[in-house]
Design an enzyme around this catalytic site. Sequence first.
Site, short mmCIF file in Angstrom:
data_model
loop_
_atom_site.label_atom_id
_atom_site.label_comp_id
_atom_site.label_asym_id
_atom_site.label_seq_id
_atom_site.Cartn_x
_atom_site.Cartn_y
_atom_site.Cartn_z
CE LYS A 57 38.67 -25.70 -1.33
NZ LYS A 57 37.69 -25.96 -2.28
CB SER A 82 40.57 -33.64 1.08
OG SER A 82 40.82 -32.43 0.52
CD GLU A 208 42.83 -31.16 -13.86
OE1 GLU A 208 41.77 -31.51 -13.19
OE2 GLU A 208 43.27 -31.48 -14.92
N GLY A 212 45.55 -36.71 -11.72
CA GLY A 212 44.04 -36.23 -11.32
C GLY A 212 43.81 -35.30 -12.47
CG ASP A 214 39.05 -34.12 -12.52
OD1 ASP A 214 40.09 -33.95 -12.08
OD2 ASP A 214 38.05 -33.49 -12.10
CB SER A 308 45.48 -22.81 -3.69
OG SER A 308 45.94 -23.93 -3.74
#
Length: 325
Positions: A57, A82, A208, A212, A214, A308
């Site tokens: 990030k 989060s 995923e 979750g 989506d 990640s």
Amino acid sequence: MTTTPLPITLDDVRDAAARLKGVAHRTPVLRSTTLDRIVGAEVLLKCENFQRVGAFKFRGAYNAASRLAPEQLARGIAAYSSGNHAQAVALAARELGTTAVIVMPEDAPRSKRAATAGYGAEIVTYDRYAGDRVAIAEALAADRGLALIPPYEHPHVMAGQGTAALELLQDAGELDALLVPVGGGGLIAGSATAVKGLRPGIRVAGVEPEAGDDTKRSLEAGRRVEIPVPRTIADGQALHTPGELTFSVNRRLVDEIALVSDGEIRAAMRFAFERLKIVVEPSGATPLAALLAGRLGDLPRRVGLIVSGGNIDAGRFAELCGEAV
């Protein structure tokens, strides 16, 4: 017939890489002969758990924040997250000599909240199952005159995240497939932009948690789909719908989405610790979980995988890995 241009290009990722040079870490690429033998392919792991703030990030946060005008930087930055984007924006703000206010869920991991505060950010909490973090952050930013840097729904954030995949190709050479965790979709959007721009035939697969899914549902439906806020150990992937910008990229460039259970994520975290000697947080372990659980079918010869992040405290790590026995 015309095709709507995508919000980012390979040149945007390359430009972000130049901006991040000497600021972000060029993280290592690891190999494991044991892993290769188990899955039947050469696996190259891009270890963003060794990135600044412990996750990819920082790339996107710094790329976006560093482009703000001096007068906006002086007023400060806001974000919602989060945990990993929270830390990334807090550190980027500190590096650029400004302040940050971060909207975080009340149940965000303690270690991530502590690290965010440690970088000097002010934290505003909310209930993720009842509150709207975007609305809260937008109202706060408007009230205080802050620049809002979202965790994925921003071209400069997406381009910054894509630099991890760009480095992986540069350091590992030819890849036949790339596996990427999917939350809001910024990492895989940037990654797919980078690798498809250089190797159009590469297979890009997102992963995923089962709770979750989506993005998988959205790709199958051809439109963004909303689900209830998922309850999963992969807190960085506990989103209810893909981003609008990220989905516009992913529906064109991502080839498939695989799903993994929380139990498979725990097993992957344990494998990474015991065999690779690295600590991986649940969201960062999902691509490895998909490989180990055989969720991707027949694999090509050389597979890249983005780990990640590794932001998890010792107690929580021991608890989750103990459950994987």
